[in-house]
Design an enzyme around this catalytic site. Structure first.
Site, PDB file in Angstrom:
ATOM      1  CG  HIS A 191      46.656  -9.213 -36.690  1.00  0.00           C
ATOM      2  ND1 HIS A 191      47.821  -8.636 -37.132  1.00  0.00           N
ATOM      3  CD2 HIS A 191      45.972  -9.606 -37.777  1.00  0.00           C
ATOM      4  CE1 HIS A 191      47.852  -8.686 -38.457  1.00  0.00           C
ATOM      5  NE2 HIS A 191      46.745  -9.269 -38.876  1.00  0.00           N
TER       6      HIS A 191
HETATM    7  S1  FES Z   1      48.829  -7.247 -34.117  1.00  0.00           S
HETATM    8 FE1  FES Z   1      49.260  -8.119 -36.035  1.00  0.00          FE
HETATM    9  S2  FES Z   1      50.516  -6.585 -36.892  1.00  0.00           S
HETATM   10 FE2  FES Z   1      50.092  -5.726 -34.940  1.00  0.00          FE
END
Ligand code: FES
Lengths: 176, 690
Positions: A141
Site C-alpha cells: 500500500h
Molecule cells: S503498506 Fe500496507 S502492508 Fe505495507
C-alpha cells in the site's frame, strides 16, 4: 417447579441449587482452559524460537541480508556513510513516529541497521533500497521507510521495529 | 410431542426473533416442556451420555486435527508431538482415545437397554433403525480414527479390515484398490481416512438429530413398556430428566476420568506405539475391544465370503428386529422367557468378544462357531418363536400404576446389574490383553516402581543415572528420537537446570544445514535439538547389527508389554497397574543366560534370554557389573543399571506422567463433589414428583 414447596425448607433448597450450579460452572470454566491453551505455540515451537547468531563479515558496505528469526524476516543492512548521514540529518520532530537514528542502532556500530522486515501497516515485506528515502518501500500500500527504517510516507503508523539483539563481537550479532 | 409450542419469550428482541425463527419454542417443547415418562430408570441416561460423548469426540477431534499431520511419514511423529509438546496435548489425546471406548461402551448399554425393554417395537421402528445406522457410522468412524496414529496396529488393522471387501465376488479386488488409492495401504489411504474420520462424526450428528426427532414423535419408551396416557404418567423433561441425566453423566465421567488420568493405555494395544511397518505384521492382529464380537464371528466361518457376510449380517440383522420380534408385550420385565434369553444373549455377545481376542485355534474356534450360531439363532429363531409361544405376565395399566406398584425395593437389582455389566465390560476390555499372554518367554516379575499408582512420581536420581546408562551403553545402537535435550530441564523430568541441559546438548554433534554454500555441516547440539540417532537409517542400523533393527527407545516402555491373564487384568484396572512395559524391560536386561537350557536350539548370532518371546534375542548382553560409573554411590550392578535406565525410559515415553496424575487427582476431587451435589439436587427435585 422450584417454588412449589419452597416454603418448607427455603434456605436449604436454595443453597443446594446454588452450590450445585456454582460447582458445575467452575468445572465448565476449568474445562475451557486446556481447550483454549492448546492453541498457543507448543513447546517445540517455543524452543525453536531461541536466539540465533549471525556472522556479519560477508555483508559488504551498502548491502543487506535477510535472516529469519521466529518466522519473521530480519533485515541486516550495512549502511554507507551517506545513508547514515541522511538518517541523522532529518529533524526528529518532523517524523510521523519520532525516533532518532542513534536510538535505533547500537552505539559504536552505527553502520549496522537491524530491523524486523515487516511493514507496520498490514504485515507485507518491504523491499530494501527502494522508495524516495533510500530505505525500504512496501509494495502493498505504498509505505516508505528511510535508511533508519522509520516511516516517512504512506499508511503505516510506525517505524520498523528493532528486534532484541546484541553484538557478540565486532562481526557477530545474536538476535533474540 | 406436545404439538406446536405455546412458549412465548417476554424480551422484545427475543420475541422479534421467535416470530421469524421459532427456535426457542422448539427447544422449549423438546427439552423443557417435553413430557417424559416418570418411571424411567438409569439405563435411560445413556442417551444423554451418548450425546455428551459425541460432543466430546467432535470437540477434541477438531482440536487434535489442528496439530495432527495426515502423512504416512509424519503421522506417528505428529501424534507424539501432540502428546509431548502441545499444551495439554496429552490430555486432549487421552480424552479422545479413551472417549472412543466410552462412546462404544455407552452405545452398547443403550442398545441392550432397547433390546430388553422392546424399544424397537411399534411405533418406534424408524427410531430404532436410525439407531442402527448411527451405530454403523460409529463403527466406520472409530475404525478410521484408529488408523490415524499410524502405528503397527493402525496399519495392519487398516489392511485387514479393507481386505474384507476383497471377499466381494468379481469386484472385490477393484473395490479394495479403490479404498486404498494404491497397491497397498499407504499414504493415500491415510489421507482419505483422515478426511472421512473428520466428516463422519458430523454425519452421525445429523442422524442423531433425526433419531431424537423420531423419539420426540413417538415418545420415549419406559421400563413398563406401556404408553403414557395421562398427565399423571409423565413429568416435564426439565428439571426432572435433565437433573437425572446430569447426575448419570457425572457418574459416567468418574468412570471415564479413571481411564483418562490413570489408565490411558489400558484399552489400547502396546503394538500401536511402534510406527507402522509394511514389512512386519504383529503376531496378533486384534481390533479394538468394541469390534471383537464381530471379529469373532468373522473368524468362526471358514469361508472368506461367508465370514464377511456373517459379520455384516450380525449388525444388519438388528435393523430387522422390529419385525423379527412380534410379541405384543414390549418390556421383557413382563416376558419371563424373553428376559432369561436376553441375559443368555448378553453372555453370548461377551463370550464372542472374549473369543475375538484369542488366537484363532483349537477350542476357541469351536466355541466361536457355537456362539455365532447362538447369536443368529437369538434373532432369527428364538425371538420369532417366543412371540408365539410365550405367555407374558400382565402389564400395568399405566405408568402411574407402575410407579406406585414398585415404590421401594428396586434399587438392589439395579446396582447388581451395574456391577455385572462393569465386570463384563472389564472382561471384554481385558480380552485383548490375554491374547498377548503365553507368547513364549517367562512372565517378568512385577517390580516396585516409584512412578506406579495414582500418586506415583519419577525418582530423579534413578532418572539421572538412567540417562547416563543410556548415553554410555544403549545409545551406541538405540536412538531416542522423540526426546529433545530441552526436555531434560522440563518439570516432571530428570530435574536438570536449563544450563545443565544446554551443556549436555553441546556435548553432542548435530547435523544442520544447508548453509549459504548449500552444504550440510555439524555444530554443537542446542536444547531444541533431539537426541541424534546412532544410525542414519534403518538399513544402516540393520547392516551394523547382524540384520536386527535396534528399536528407538523413546516409546519402548509403552510398546512392550505382556499379557497379565484372567483375572489379573481385572484387578489391574482397580489397582492401576500400568507397568508391564518397565517390568518387561528390566527383566529382559537381566534375563541373559550364558548357556541356553539343554535342548534349546539357539540360532547363530543370537543370545539366550529368559524373558524375550521365543528366547533367542539378537542383542548381546548389554550390561555388566561396573560398566558405568555412578557418582552418587549407587551400586554399579546390572540390577541397578537396569532399573535406572528403565525409569529413565519410562519418563522418555511419557514426559508428562506426573502432570497427568496430579491433574487427575484434582479432577477426581471435583467430580466426586459434583456427583454428590447432583445426587442431592436430583433427590430434591424428584421429591416433588412422587
Ligand atoms: S503498506 Fe500496507 S502492508 Fe505495507
Amino acid at each position: 417447579m422450584t417454588t412449589a414447596s419452597s416454603a418448607d425448607h427455603p434456605t436449604r433448597r436454595d443453597f443446594l441449587y446454588v452450590a450445585t450450579g456454582a460447582v458445575a460452572a467452575v468445572g465448565a470454566a476449568a474445562t475451557v482452559w486446556p481447550l483454549v491453551s492448546q492453541m498457543n505455540p507448543d513447546a517445540s515451537t517455543i524452543a525453536a524460537g531461541a536466539p540465533i547468531e549471525v556472522d556479519l563479515t560477508p555483508i559488504a558496505e551498502g548491502q543487506d541480508i535477510k535472516v529469519f528469526w521466529r518466522g519473521k524476516p530480519i533485515y541486516i543492512s550495512h549502511r554507507t556513510k551517506k545513508q547514515i548521514e541522511e538518517a541523522r540529518k532529518v529533524p526528529v520532530a518532523s517524523l510521523p513516529d519520532p525516533q532518532s537514528d542513534e536510538s535505533r542502532v547500537k552505539a559504536g556500530h552505527d553502520q549496522w541497521l537491524v530491523v524486523v522486515g515487516i511493514c507496520t501497516h498490514l504485515g507485507c515485506i518491504p523491499i530494501a533500497h527502494e522508495g524516495a528515502y533510500d530505505g525500504f518501500f512496501c509494495p502493498c500500500h505504498g509505505s516508505v521507510y528511510d535508511t533508519s527504517g522509520r516511516i516517512r510516507q504512506g499508511p503505516a503508523p510506525s517505524n520498523l521495529p528493532v528486534p532484541p539483539y546484541t553484538f557478540v563481537s565486532d562481526t557477530k550479532i545474536q538476535i533474540g | 410431542m406436545s404439538g406446536p409450542s405455546d412458549f412465548q419469550p417476554t424480551n422484545p428482541a427475543l420475541k422479534w426473533i421467535e416470530r421469524r425463527l421459532p427456535i426457542m419454542g422448539l427447544m422449549h417443547s423438546s427439552f423443557v416442556a417435553y413430557p417424559t415418562p416418570r418411571n424411567l430408570n438409569y439405563w435411560w441416561t445413556f442417551g444423554a451420555i451418548l450425546s455428551l460423548m459425541l460432543g466430546v469426540q467432535i470437540l477434541t477431534g477438531v482440536i487434535l486435527a489442528m496439530h495432527y499431520t495426515p502423512h504416512a511419514d509424519m503421522a506417528f511423529k505428529s501424534v507424539e508431538l501432540i502428546v509431548r509438546d502441545v499444551n495439554y496435548g496429552w490430555l486432549l489425546r487421552n480424552v479422545h482415545a479413551a472417549g472412543a471406548s466410552m462412546f462404544f461402551f455407552a452405545v452398547y448399554i443403550h442398545m441392550f437397554r432397547g433390546l430388553y425393554y422392546g424399544s424397537y417395537k411399534e411405533p418406534r421402528e424408524v427410531l430404532w433403525i436410525l439407531g442402527v445406522i448411527i451405530y454403523l457410522l460409529m463403527m466406520a468412524t472409530g475404525f478410521m480414527g484408529y488408523v490415524l496414529p499410524w502405528g503397527q496396529m493402525s496399519f495392519w488393522g487398516a489392511t485387514v479390515i479393507t481386505n474384507l471387501f476383497s471377499a466381494v465376488p468379481y469386484f472385490g479386488e477393484s473395490i479394495v484398490t479403490l479404498l486404498w488409492g494404491g497397491y497397498a495401504v499407504g499414504n493415500p489411504t491415510l489421507n482419505r481416512f483422515f478426511s472421512l474420520h473428520y466428516l463422519l462424526p458430523f454425519v452421525i450428528a445429523g442422524v442423531v438429530v433425526l433419531h431424537v426427532w423420531a423419539l420426540h414423535v413417538a415418545g420415549q419408551n419406559n421400563p413398563a413398556g406401556v404408553e403414557a396416557k395421562t398427565e399423571k404418567d409423565t413429568v416435564p423433561f426439565t428439571p426432572y430428566a435433565t437433573i437425572k441425566d446430569m447426575f448419570g453423566v457425572s457418574c459416567f465421567l468418574l468412570f471415564y476420568a479413571w481411564f483418562i488420568f490413570y489408565m490411558p493405555n489400558y484399552l489400547g494395544d502396546p503394538e500401536n506405539y511402534i510406527p507402522a511397518n509394511p514389512a512386519v505384521t504383529p503376531a496378533h492382529i486384534v481390533p479394538e475391544w468394541y469390534y471383537l464380537p464381530f471379529y469373532a464371528i468373522l473368524r468362526s466361518i471358514p469361508n472368506k465370503l461367508a465370514g464377511v457376510v456373517a459379520m455384516f449380517g450380525a449388525i444388519v440383522v438388528l435393523a430387522f428386529l422390529p419385525w423379527l420380534d412380534n410379541a405384543k408385550t414390549r418390556s421383557s420385565k413382563y416376558r419371563p422367557l424373553a428376559k432369561q434369553f436376553f441375559w443368555v444373549f448378553v453372555a453370548v455377545c461377551i463370550g464372542l468378544g472374549y473369543l475375538g481376542a484369542q488366537p484363532p485355534e483349537g477350542i476357541y474356534v469351536i466355541v466361536g462357531r457355537i456362539l455365532t450360531v447362538l447369536y443368529f439363532a437369538y434373532f432369527l429363531i428364538l425371538l420369532p418363536l417366543l412371540s408365539r409361544i410365550e405367555k407374558p405376565r400382565p402389564v400395568p395399566n399405566s405408568i402411574a400404576d407402575d410407579v406406585l406398584a414398585k415404590s421401594g425395593g428396586k434399587a438392589a437389582p439395579m446396582v447388581s446389574s451395574v456391577i455385572a455389566l462393569m465386570v463384563a465390560a472389564g472382561l471384554l476390555f481385558g480380552g485383548a490383553d490375554s491374547a498377548r499372554a503365553a507368547e513364549g518367554g517367562t512372565k517378568p516379575p512385577a517390580q516396585k516402581w516409584s512412578f506406579s499408582g495414582p500418586f506415583g512420581t519419577f525418582d530423579r536420581g534413578a532418572m539421572q543415572r538412567g540417562l547416563k546408562v543410556y548415553k554410555e551403553v544403549c545409545a551406541a545402537c538405540h536412538g531416542l528420537s522423540f526426546v529433545a535435550f530441552r526436555n531434560l530441564a522440563e518439570a516432571g523430568g530428570p530435574g536438570y537446570s536449563v544450563a545443565q541441559a544446554q551443556a549436555f546438548a553441546s556435548d553432542y554433534k548435530v547435523k544442520d544445514g544447508p548453509n549459504d554454500q548449500g552444504e550440510m555441516f555439524e555444530r554443537p547440539g542446542r536444547p531444541a535439538d533431539y537426541f541424534p540417532s546412532p544410525f542414519p537409517n534403518e538399513q544402516a542400523a540393520r547392516a551394523a547389527n547382524g540384520g536386527a533393527f535396534p528399536p528407538d527407545l523413546s516409546l519402548i516402555t509403552k510398546a512392550r508389554s505382556y499379557g497379565r491373564g484372567f483375572p489379573q487384568f481385572l484387578i489391574d484396572f482397580f489397582t492401576q497397574y500400568q507397568e508391564q512395559g518397565p517390568d518387561y524391560i528390566v527383566a529382559l536386561l537381566q534375563g541373559y543366560e550364558d548357556k541356553p537350557p539343554a535342548g534349546f536350539n539357539l540360532p547363530e548370532g543370537s543370545f539366550y534370554n529368559n524373558y524375550f518371546p521365543g528366547h533367542a534375542i539378537k542383542m548381546p548382553k548389554p550390561l555388566s557389573d561396573g560398566q558405568v560409573t555412578y557418582d552418587d554411590g549407587s551400586p554399579a550392578t546390572v540390577a541397578q543399571y537396569a532399573k535406572d535406565v528403565t525409569t529413565f525410559l519410562m519418563w522418555a515415553a511419557e514426559p508428562h506422567m506426573e502432570a497427568r496424575k496430579a491433574l487427575g487427582m484434582q479432577v477426581f476431587v471435583f467430580l466426586i463433589l459434583l456427583t454428590v451435589l447432583l445426587y442431592f439436587t436430583k433427590k430434591k427435585v424428584w421429591a416433588n414428583a412422587h
